[in-house]
Design a protein around this motif. Structure first.
Motif, PDB file in Angstrom:
ATOM      1  N   PRO A  28     -20.030  33.549  77.034  1.00 36.14           N
ATOM      2  CA  PRO A  28     -21.316  34.207  76.781  1.00 36.14           C
ATOM      3  C   PRO A  28     -21.392  34.917  75.421  1.00 36.14           C
ATOM      4  O   PRO A  28     -22.487  35.180  74.922  1.00 36.14           O
ATOM      5  N   LEU A  29     -20.250  35.204  74.808  1.00 35.99           N
ATOM      6  CA  LEU A  29     -20.230  35.878  73.507  1.00 35.99           C
ATOM      7  C   LEU A  29     -20.632  34.956  72.357  1.00 35.99           C
ATOM      8  O   LEU A  29     -21.008  35.431  71.288  1.00 35.99           O
ATOM      9  N   LEU A  30     -20.524  33.655  72.562  1.00 32.66           N
ATOM     10  CA  LEU A  30     -20.818  32.694  71.490  1.00 32.66           C
ATOM     11  C   LEU A  30     -22.172  32.953  70.833  1.00 32.66           C
ATOM     12  O   LEU A  30     -22.275  32.971  69.603  1.00 32.66           O
ATOM     13  N   ALA A  31     -23.201  33.145  71.635  1.00 35.17           N
ATOM     14  CA  ALA A  31     -24.563  33.285  71.112  1.00 35.17           C
ATOM     15  C   ALA A  31     -24.702  34.487  70.186  1.00 35.17           C
ATOM     16  O   ALA A  31     -25.500  34.451  69.244  1.00 35.17           O
ATOM     17  N   PHE A  55     -21.043  26.519  65.166  1.00 32.68           N
ATOM     18  CA  PHE A  55     -21.346  27.820  64.580  1.00 32.68           C
ATOM     19  C   PHE A  55     -22.081  27.594  63.268  1.00 32.68           C
ATOM     20  O   PHE A  55     -21.884  26.560  62.615  1.00 32.68           O
ATOM     21  N   PRO A  56     -22.880  28.573  62.837  1.00 33.96           N
ATOM     22  CA  PRO A  56     -23.558  28.436  61.551  1.00 33.96           C
ATOM     23  C   PRO A  56     -22.572  28.262  60.385  1.00 33.96           C
ATOM     24  O   PRO A  56     -22.863  27.553  59.427  1.00 33.96           O
ATOM     25  N   GLY A  57     -21.403  28.893  60.465  1.00 33.11           N
ATOM     26  CA  GLY A  57     -20.400  28.773  59.406  1.00 33.11           C
ATOM     27  C   GLY A  57     -19.052  29.263  59.888  1.00 33.11           C
ATOM     28  O   GLY A  57     -18.935  29.845  60.980  1.00 33.11           O
ATOM     29  N   ASP A  58     -18.033  29.061  59.076  1.00 34.57           N
ATOM     30  CA  ASP A  58     -16.674  29.463  59.429  1.00 34.57           C
ATOM     31  C   ASP A  58     -16.569  30.965  59.688  1.00 34.57           C
ATOM     32  O   ASP A  58     -15.812  31.404  60.556  1.00 34.57           O
ATOM     33  N   GLU A  59     -17.325  31.754  58.919  1.00 33.27           N
ATOM     34  CA  GLU A  59     -17.248  33.207  59.070  1.00 33.27           C
ATOM     35  C   GLU A  59     -17.773  33.656  60.433  1.00 33.27           C
ATOM     36  O   GLU A  59     -17.338  34.679  60.977  1.00 33.27           O
ATOM     37  N   ASP A  60     -18.696  32.900  61.001  1.00 35.03           N
ATOM     38  CA  ASP A  60     -19.211  33.232  62.334  1.00 35.03           C
ATOM     39  C   ASP A  60     -18.154  32.986  63.404  1.00 35.03           C
ATOM     40  O   ASP A  60     -18.017  33.776  64.338  1.00 35.03           O
ATOM     41  N   LEU A  61     -17.412  31.906  63.260  1.00 28.49           N
ATOM     42  CA  LEU A  61     -16.294  31.660  64.171  1.00 28.49           C
ATOM     43  C   LEU A  61     -15.273  32.782  64.044  1.00 28.49           C
ATOM     44  O   LEU A  61     -14.775  33.299  65.050  1.00 28.49           O
ATOM     45  N   ALA A  62     -14.962  33.175  62.817  1.00 27.99           N
ATOM     46  CA  ALA A  62     -13.984  34.243  62.599  1.00 27.99           C
ATOM     47  C   ALA A  62     -14.439  35.547  63.258  1.00 27.99           C
ATOM     48  O   ALA A  62     -13.632  36.247  63.884  1.00 27.99           O
ATOM     49  N   ALA A  63     -15.721  35.863  63.149  1.00 26.97           N
ATOM     50  CA  ALA A  63     -16.246  37.083  63.769  1.00 26.97           C
ATOM     51  C   ALA A  63     -16.160  36.991  65.293  1.00 26.97           C
ATOM     52  O   ALA A  63     -15.789  37.970  65.964  1.00 26.97           O
ATOM     53  N   TYR A  64     -16.484  35.833  65.847  1.00 22.69           N
ATOM     54  CA  TYR A  64     -16.375  35.617  67.293  1.00 22.69           C
ATOM     55  C   TYR A  64     -14.931  35.808  67.745  1.00 22.69           C
ATOM     56  O   TYR A  64     -14.660  36.491  68.736  1.00 22.69           O
ATOM     57  N   ARG A  65     -14.015  35.234  67.014  1.00 20.37           N
ATOM     58  CA  ARG A  65     -12.600  35.316  67.395  1.00 20.37           C
ATOM     59  C   ARG A  65     -12.064  36.741  67.298  1.00 20.37           C
ATOM     60  O   ARG A  65     -11.108  37.094  67.982  1.00 20.37           O
ATOM     61  N   ALA A  66     -12.689  37.568  66.446  1.00 21.53           N
ATOM     62  CA  ALA A  66     -12.260  38.956  66.271  1.00 21.53           C
ATOM     63  C   ALA A  66     -12.952  39.919  67.235  1.00 21.53           C
ATOM     64  O   ALA A  66     -12.637  41.113  67.235  1.00 21.53           O
ATOM     65  N   ASP A  67     -13.862  39.437  68.051  1.00 22.07           N
ATOM     66  CA  ASP A  67     -14.610  40.302  68.963  1.00 22.07           C
ATOM     67  C   ASP A  67     -13.633  41.014  69.906  1.00 22.07           C
ATOM     68  O   ASP A  67     -12.794  40.364  70.538  1.00 22.07           O
ATOM     69  N   PRO A  68     -13.726  42.342  70.015  1.00 27.52           N
ATOM     70  CA  PRO A  68     -12.783  43.075  70.866  1.00 27.52           C
ATOM     71  C   PRO A  68     -12.889  42.715  72.353  1.00 27.52           C
ATOM     72  O   PRO A  68     -11.900  42.828  73.088  1.00 27.52           O
ATOM     73  N   ARG A  69     -14.040  42.266  72.802  1.00 28.20           N
ATOM     74  CA  ARG A  69     -14.166  41.853  74.210  1.00 28.20           C
ATOM     75  C   ARG A  69     -13.360  40.580  74.457  1.00 28.20           C
ATOM     76  O   ARG A  69     -12.787  40.380  75.535  1.00 28.20           O
ATOM     77  N   ARG A  70     -13.314  39.730  73.456  1.00 23.27           N
ATOM     78  CA  ARG A  70     -12.507  38.511  73.559  1.00 23.27           C
ATOM     79  C   ARG A  70     -11.025  38.874  73.606  1.00 23.27           C
ATOM     80  O   ARG A  70     -10.264  38.343  74.408  1.00 23.27           O
ATOM     81  N   SER A  71     -10.640  39.803  72.736  1.00 17.87           N
ATOM     82  CA  SER A  71      -9.243  40.261  72.728  1.00 17.87           C
ATOM     83  C   SER A  71      -8.866  40.902  74.055  1.00 17.87           C
ATOM     84  O   SER A  71      -7.758  40.704  74.556  1.00 17.87           O
ATOM     85  N   ALA A  72      -9.800  41.663  74.643  1.00 15.08           N
ATOM     86  CA  ALA A  72      -9.525  42.317  75.923  1.00 15.08           C
ATOM     87  C   ALA A  72      -9.330  41.307  77.043  1.00 15.08           C
ATOM     88  O   ALA A  72      -8.633  41.588  78.023  1.00 15.08           O
ATOM     89  N   ALA A  73      -9.930  40.132  76.906  1.00 21.01           N
ATOM     90  CA  ALA A  73      -9.799  39.085  77.931  1.00 21.01           C
ATOM     91  C   ALA A  73      -8.554  38.226  77.729  1.00 21.01           C
ATOM     92  O   ALA A  73      -8.241  37.384  78.575  1.00 21.01           O
ATOM     93  N   ALA A  74      -7.832  38.430  76.635  1.00 21.60           N
ATOM     94  CA  ALA A  74      -6.664  37.597  76.314  1.00 21.60           C
ATOM     95  C   ALA A  74      -5.624  37.536  77.436  1.00 21.60           C
ATOM     96  O   ALA A  74      -5.007  36.483  77.625  1.00 21.60           O
ATOM     97  N   PRO A  75      -5.403  38.615  78.208  1.00 23.77           N
ATOM     98  CA  PRO A  75      -4.433  38.493  79.300  1.00 23.77           C
ATOM     99  C   PRO A  75      -4.805  37.404  80.316  1.00 23.77           C
ATOM    100  O   PRO A  75      -3.917  36.782  80.906  1.00 23.77           O
ATOM    101  N   LEU A  76      -6.090  37.152  80.502  1.00 28.10           N
ATOM    102  CA  LEU A  76      -6.505  36.060  81.399  1.00 28.10           C
ATOM    103  C   LEU A  76      -6.104  34.705  80.814  1.00 28.10           C
ATOM    104  O   LEU A  76      -5.643  33.825  81.538  1.00 28.10           O
ATOM    105  N   LEU A  77      -6.284  34.555  79.508  1.00 24.76           N
ATOM    106  CA  LEU A  77      -5.873  33.312  78.848  1.00 24.76           C
ATOM    107  C   LEU A  77      -4.362  33.143  78.962  1.00 24.76           C
ATOM    108  O   LEU A  77      -3.870  32.057  79.283  1.00 24.76           O
TER     109      LEU A  77
END
Length: 93
Positions: A28-31, A55-77
């Motif tokens: 859901p964070l992608l959008a 993604f519109p560009g590489d920098e958008d992917l980088a921002a998505y990957r840096a999202d703290p909610r994504r990092s918080a979910a890393a233990p599930l991954l």
């Protein structure tokens, strides 16, 4: 210029439940970063999942990957045991 990525996740037996929990948080964070899940596919044995994401560009992917909610979910991954690969791809005509 938009960039499309292919994400491949190789899951060990029994890893799909934790992987699904991770995906329910991060997809859901992608959008928020202009990302769009074009396709989500999984093999019948639940061992490989593939996503086509734009993604519109590489920098958008980088921002998505840096999202703290994504990092918080890393233990599930991590719990899923998934081995994830990401490739920038292009259409072949």
């Amino acid at each position: 210029m938009a960039v499309t990525y292919l994400m491949l996740a190789r899951l060990p037996e029994g890893g799909s439940e934790a992987f699904d929990a991770y995906e329910s948080v991060v997809l859901p964070l992608l959008a928020e970063y202009g990302g769009r899940l074009e396709r989500r596919l999984r093999t019948p044995d639940d061992r490989v999942e593939a996503h086509l994401i734009t993604f519109p560009g590489d920098e958008d992917l980088a921002a998505y990957r840096a999202d703290p909610r994504r990092s918080a979910a890393a233990p599930l991954l991590d719990a899923s045991g998934a081995a994830v690969e990401l490739f920038a791809v292009r259409d072949v005509r």
